[in-house]
Design an enzyme around this catalytic site. Sequence first.
Site, PDB file in Angstrom:
ATOM      1  N   GLY A 165      -0.840  -1.189   6.920  1.00 37.81           N
ATOM      2  CA  GLY A 165      -0.702  -1.402   8.360  1.00 37.81           C
ATOM      3  C   GLY A 165       0.370  -2.430   8.646  1.00 37.81           C
ATOM      4  N   GLY A 182       4.966   9.255   4.799  1.00 37.47           N
ATOM      5  CA  GLY A 182       3.901   8.896   3.868  1.00 37.47           C
ATOM      6  C   GLY A 182       2.773   9.909   3.911  1.00 37.47           C
ATOM      7  N   ASP A 206      -1.423   5.516   9.974  1.00 33.23           N
ATOM      8  CA  ASP A 206      -1.228   4.370  10.870  1.00 33.23           C
ATOM      9  C   ASP A 206      -1.917   4.529  12.225  1.00 33.23           C
ATOM     10  OD1 ASP A 206       0.287   3.018   8.996  1.00 33.23           O
ATOM     11  OD2 ASP A 206       2.145   3.976   9.629  1.00 33.23           O
ATOM     12  N   THR A 208      -0.803  10.718  10.398  1.00 35.44           N
ATOM     13  CA  THR A 208      -0.385   9.377   9.990  1.00 35.44           C
ATOM     14  C   THR A 208      -1.595   8.482   9.753  1.00 35.44           C
ATOM     15  OG1 THR A 208       0.678   7.314  10.649  1.00 35.44           O
ATOM     16  CG2 THR A 208      -0.010   8.749  12.435  1.00 35.44           C
ATOM     17  N   GLU A 262      -1.419  -5.843   5.602  1.00 39.48           N
ATOM     18  CA  GLU A 262      -0.134  -6.220   4.992  1.00 39.48           C
ATOM     19  C   GLU A 262       0.851  -6.745   6.025  1.00 39.48           C
ATOM     20  OE1 GLU A 262       2.048  -2.856   3.414  1.00 39.48           O
ATOM     21  OE2 GLU A 262       1.327  -1.531   4.989  1.00 39.48           O
TER      22      GLU A 262
END
Lengths: 420, 420
Positions: A191, A13, A144, A142, A247
Amino acid sequence: MSPRNAFYAQSGGVTAVINASACGVIETARLHADRIGAVYAGRNGIIGALTEDLIDTGQESADAIAALRHTPAGAFGSCRYKLKSLDQNRAEYERLIEVFRAHDIGYFFYNGGGDSADTCLKVSQLSATLGYPLQAIHVPKTVDNDLPITDCCPGFGSVAKYVAVSIREAGFDVASMSRTSTKVFVLEVMGRHAGWIAAAGGLAAQKAGDAPHIILFPEIPFDEAAFLTRTEECVKKYGYCAVVVSEGVRNAEGKFLADAGTRDAFGHAQLGGVGPVVAQLVKEKLGYKYHWAVADYLQRAARHIASKVDVEQAYAMGKAAVDFAMQGHNAVMPTIVRTSQKPYRWKVGMAPLEKVANVEKMLPRDYITPDGFHITAKGRRYLAPLIQGEDYPPYKDGLPQYVTLRNKPVRKKLKTAFVV
Amino acid sequence: MSPRNAFYAQSGGVTAVINASACGVIETARLHADRIGAVYAGRNGIIGALTEDLIDTGQESADAIAALRHTPAGAFGSCRYKLKSLDQNRAEYERLIEVFRAHDIGYFFYNGGGDSADTCLKVSQLSATLGYPLQAIHVPKTVDNDLPITDCCPGFGSVAKYVAVSIREAGFDVASMSRTSTKVFVLEVMGRHAGWIAAAGGLAAQKAGDAPHIILFPEIPFDEAAFLTRTEECVKKYGYCAVVVSEGVRNAEGKFLADAGTRDAFGHAQLGGVGPVVAQLVKEKLGYKYHWAVADYLQRAARHIASKVDVEQAYAMGKAAVDFAMQGHNAVMPTIVRTSQKPYRWKVGMAPLEKVANVEKMLPRDYITPDGFHITAKGRRYLAPLIQGEDYPPYKDGLPQYVTLRNKPVRKKLKTAFVV
């Protein structure tokens, strides 16, 4: 020693600042023309290497490369393509080496998250096995924020800033309308596995009553009763309630709340994400008028509100990767080391890839308040520096000017095709 | 002539720049201390007037008032509360006059859209009937851009910029991932009745292949087959397709697409908006991986990316309202008059309220391409100037510094309560 070529690819991503890392790699490589020849980029990430679809970044002007620093997403294309283990698909790794050999690639810069760190390590190991000299350096990236060793991950700070700014703004909106209209606002953020991004929303709340009032983390099983009680308390106390939901929130049985919802008449799973599910719950159980937003890609592409710290770190990681290569390192990743909390200071460190690959850094429990609905002072201390500073892109006609590169292909040298 | 007090209220959905108009009203009123005494704001809009819940803006520092210029949403609270017609509920209008009389309100500044223009006009008419001298000036505001006479509406330009910037950024993201991941991205934007906001997304597309590739307008009945054909063409040609869809899109039967969707097992209407409905359709019929975002309040609260032109116009409308009052006008609204297209120039005009009230300005058909999927050059010429320029708020610790006013109440003078 004649110069060898470099290969650079973007993986997984994309983020608002991964191109800033690309910029750091390419600009720094250009300073070492005596040792680095061409910098070839993989078109659509590692797939470009496997299919020998290489981009000659040498065809891009210095201005175009400089513009990567303020351009979101992946300028050469990225991909979600995880190489299997060496045992399962040694052919893929051997193909990479075959392509690298054909184009005299001596430096492999792989810009991604945990999976790509693992790939980078394996490529390095195989090149040693096959006796093909290659320096493999991983460039961390990332949203994340889950890579180990490094204090934070380029890409995260900008999403964090976007989410904090957005929930603050939406909070002001709802506060002013709540007398007669919306009382509960829910913002769904990314997330799936960890609540780093949701936690960042908490930075917007700087004093009692500020939005967000509630954060729902993947780390905390969703407690419907406690959530509804807290929501009602907020509405009674502040007139409204602003919620940030990751999410990845799950119920007590470990099912994603987004999936745990109802199915439509055709048996399709709920189209909406967890945001509408939580909002609808509030409506059903408390009767409050609600609104919800799902930021989706907007949050990770929002270069217009990128964190200056994040942009600088992303660039620095790209630059450091090349510096490390020039110093002879292999199978390493540059990291961000926090050297001072106040004022915030950081420097570039180095981690061996075997300590990075396949390790996920989770959000520490003590960054989340005991009740599970907000961030602690400790969490805030960690997160706050990462959204510092603005780094606005140039605008023309009211719109940010992002660069689209020419992405000229490198002439193929192999006769063999490779199907991914 | 001793000074009389002014009343100011915010009405309906708030915007990124309605407080800039409040700033214009209050700062300009303060320059006329000889004729304007206090400026009282209605707490939660017109409800504050009805319930005699007034805010003394004189308690706010010059700095706090100046900060309204860069603060989104409604600093005094707004409301969705439409006064009925004079025939239906004359008592409400009489109550307004009663409160105004008690507080010696000589100037009524009402900051809102079409409904509030109508209210403003009626208040003006009733004050004449009742022999209570009052100058009623409407200050235009609406993200919907649907007020007549004025070239555009403060609030619209900033939503327009947010949507154009967001779809450009998301487009870059999807373009870089489309080889192996998301191929269709759908951004749902506001605009229940008219496609002004969706149209603004079209500004992001400046050359063939740029996002958005498709815009779905409320003005164009949704043609599923044509939409799917176009989507597939885009994916084949550009590798991906970015869609902006207005929440107000309807099918051929005139039903909102968001409502026309399926119901869940409990008979609840689809939780999602039209964004997920369109995305799911693409998945079902074409099989493409999709993502969708619903910007919701984020778009109208996004002061961080406000249009400079919009901010300036919002402020100018507030200032002009006071200037008009000082010139003796009544039952009018300041307007924005476009005096030059290139370079874009505008000046303040004036419209009588009877020509504003209850007239909706729709998106002209010739701003939409014949195929119904994008904006024309004519539409672009109209829209482009409205998103020009950036007007960043100040930041501290990485977050925009928006002001929260003290909002001190004015002591009540009436014994009578009024229940809204």
